[in-house]
Design a protein around this motif. Structure first.
Motif, mmCIF file in Angstrom:
data_model
loop_
_atom_site.group_PDB
_atom_site.id
_atom_site.type_symbol
_atom_site.label_atom_id
_atom_site.label_comp_id
_atom_site.label_asym_id
_atom_site.label_seq_id
_atom_site.Cartn_x
_atom_site.Cartn_y
_atom_site.Cartn_z
ATOM 1 N N VAL A 157 0.817 -1.127 0.040
ATOM 2 C CA VAL A 157 0.123 -0.069 -0.002
ATOM 3 C C VAL A 157 1.031 1.265 0.009
ATOM 4 O O VAL A 157 0.012 2.461 -0.035
ATOM 5 C CB VAL A 157 -0.930 -0.067 1.216
ATOM 6 N N PHE A 158 2.315 1.110 0.056
ATOM 7 C CA PHE A 158 3.134 2.338 0.373
ATOM 8 C C PHE A 158 3.537 2.732 -1.259
ATOM 9 O O PHE A 158 3.364 1.729 -2.128
ATOM 10 C CB PHE A 158 4.172 1.873 1.118
ATOM 11 N N SER A 159 3.999 3.989 -1.423
ATOM 12 C CA SER A 159 4.731 4.267 -2.423
ATOM 13 C C SER A 159 6.427 4.080 -2.051
ATOM 14 O O SER A 159 6.866 4.486 -1.182
ATOM 15 C CB SER A 159 4.529 5.855 -2.524
ATOM 16 N N PHE A 160 7.194 3.568 -3.084
ATOM 17 C CA PHE A 160 8.584 3.343 -2.860
ATOM 18 C C PHE A 160 9.226 3.708 -3.724
ATOM 19 O O PHE A 160 8.831 4.179 -5.020
ATOM 20 C CB PHE A 160 8.650 1.729 -3.022
ATOM 21 N N ALA A 161 10.672 4.178 -3.312
ATOM 22 C CA ALA A 161 11.730 4.687 -4.139
ATOM 23 C C ALA A 161 12.866 3.776 -3.649
ATOM 24 O O ALA A 161 12.920 3.941 -2.404
ATOM 25 C CB ALA A 161 11.724 6.258 -4.348
ATOM 26 N N GLN A 162 13.924 3.473 -4.393
ATOM 27 C CA GLN A 162 15.068 2.730 -3.946
ATOM 28 C C GLN A 162 16.374 3.072 -4.570
ATOM 29 O O GLN A 162 16.317 3.218 -6.061
ATOM 30 C CB GLN A 162 14.765 1.294 -3.756
ATOM 31 N N GLU A 163 17.206 3.143 -4.065
ATOM 32 C CA GLU A 163 18.594 3.278 -4.576
ATOM 33 C C GLU A 163 18.714 2.103 -5.708
ATOM 34 O O GLU A 163 18.581 1.084 -5.391
ATOM 35 C CB GLU A 163 19.726 3.285 -3.351
ATOM 36 N N SER A 164 19.405 2.761 -6.879
ATOM 37 C CA SER A 164 19.201 1.620 -7.957
ATOM 38 C C SER A 164 20.888 1.089 -8.047
ATOM 39 O O SER A 164 21.718 1.791 -8.634
ATOM 40 C CB SER A 164 18.734 2.303 -9.278
ATOM 41 N N THR A 165 20.708 -0.342 -7.923
ATOM 42 C CA THR A 165 22.022 -0.878 -8.315
ATOM 43 C C THR A 165 22.372 -0.881 -9.750
ATOM 44 O O THR A 165 23.507 -1.197 -10.313
ATOM 45 C CB THR A 165 22.277 -2.279 -7.759
ATOM 46 N N ARG A 166 21.594 -1.023 -10.591
ATOM 47 C CA ARG A 166 21.449 -0.839 -12.048
ATOM 48 C C ARG A 166 22.274 0.602 -12.438
ATOM 49 O O ARG A 166 23.033 0.503 -13.389
ATOM 50 C CB ARG A 166 20.046 -0.813 -12.607
#
Length: 301
Positions: A157-166
């Motif tokens: 139910v949350f909105s997410f953003a994450q550091e991208s290893t790509r």
């Protein structure tokens, strides 16, 4: 190679419409670790770029609070003798919004993605700062290990953003030309930098014997040092960051941003702030965060 302890930071959204866009940029740049590019007005181009590329997920981190008088909420059409409350119908069936009617006003909490994708940007004329009647949305940035972030992302139910290893190339100067890992809660390791030269000998002869209390800790540090060595070697051989990341381990440090309604956070705490059943690495983040929510009055209603 660097070892750090996990931590969290509550990201308060600046005030006004400008604050919505600045919050989106702040969160969005965490994915690429490009926070150094933030200037006083860089949010304008950043948010427009997100819109043009239909990167709606980042727009969700911009929380919108609306206050609409009932006289402004009626539609311009009637069906028989029934007159719809426009704002009620507008957000009632939108799963990413919450509203309440108090007296003569609708108090609505939503996010910028909802307004952009539904063509409701005109509703920003009702923008206000959150009142006691709005359900608040809270944004938290966790610095944690990669495997732990996967369990947090199950709270859908949350909105997410994450550091991208790509896209993050850890061989670059901005990352100190090294990998960073998280110290597990069950190890008493000291935070700081470790070198492959420190750990190539057996535990009773290696250079970090004064920083590790047992052979298990030395083995853990040694494995991470070798992971860093092979990752950097693959980059030197011409692999891109999205290719070299295949050798990265679960202990890798990541930054995960979660934005959700207070009611969503309550359920999060029910599962993660549970010393007997939650994973210990989740608990050591969730418990102090819960206490901070109490301190700030987020959970008093």
């Amino acid at each position: 190679m660097r070892l750090i302890k996990p931590n969290f930071e509550i990201l308060e959204q600046p005030i006004g419409e400008e604050g919505i866009y600045k919050q989106i940029e702040r969160v969005g740049r965490i994915c690429y670790k490009s926070e150094d590019k933030i200037t006083e007005d860089s949010y304008k181009k950043f948010v427009e770029m997100l819109k043009s590329k239909s990167h709606g997920a980042m727009l969700e981190h911009g929380t919108v609070y609306l206050k609409v008088h009932r006289k402004d909420a009626h539609t311009l059409f009637t069906y028989g003798s029934y007159v719809d409350d426009y704002i009620w119908m507008h957000y009632e069936y939108n799963h990413y919004s919450k509203w309440v009617l108090r007296g003569e006003h609708f108090y609505i909490t939503t996010n910028l993605r909802v307004l952009v994708e539904n063509g409701w940007l005109d509703d920003l004329k009702y923008l206000c700062e959150p009142t006691e009647y709005h359900e608040k949305r809270i944004t938290v940035k966790f610095t944690m290990d990669r495997i732990g972030s996967q369990s947090f992302c199950r709270h859908r139910v949350f909105s997410f953003a994450q550091e991208s290893t790509r896209y993050c190339n850890y061989s670059k100067d901005k990352f100190g030309n090294e990998l960073t890992f998280i110290i597990p809660s069950w190890l008493d390791l000291k935070a700081g930098s470790y070198s492959i030269d420190d750990v190539e000998e057996p535990y009773d002869r290696c250079l970090i014997i004064d920083r590790c209390t047992n052979e298990e800790e030395a083995a853990f540090v040694r494995s991470l040092c070798y992971t860093e060595k092979e990752y950097l070697h693959l980059i030197q051989l011409g692999w891109t960051s999205q290719q070299a990341r295949q050798v990265l381990t679960n202990a890798l440090k990541t930054e995960l941003v979660m934005t959700g309604f207070v009611s969503d956070w309550k359920h999060f705490f029910e599962l993660r702030d549970d010393k007997d059943h939650a994973h210990p690495d989740a608990y050591i983040l969730a418990h102090p965060l819960y206490e901070e929510f109490i301190k700030r009055g987020y959970l008093n209603d």
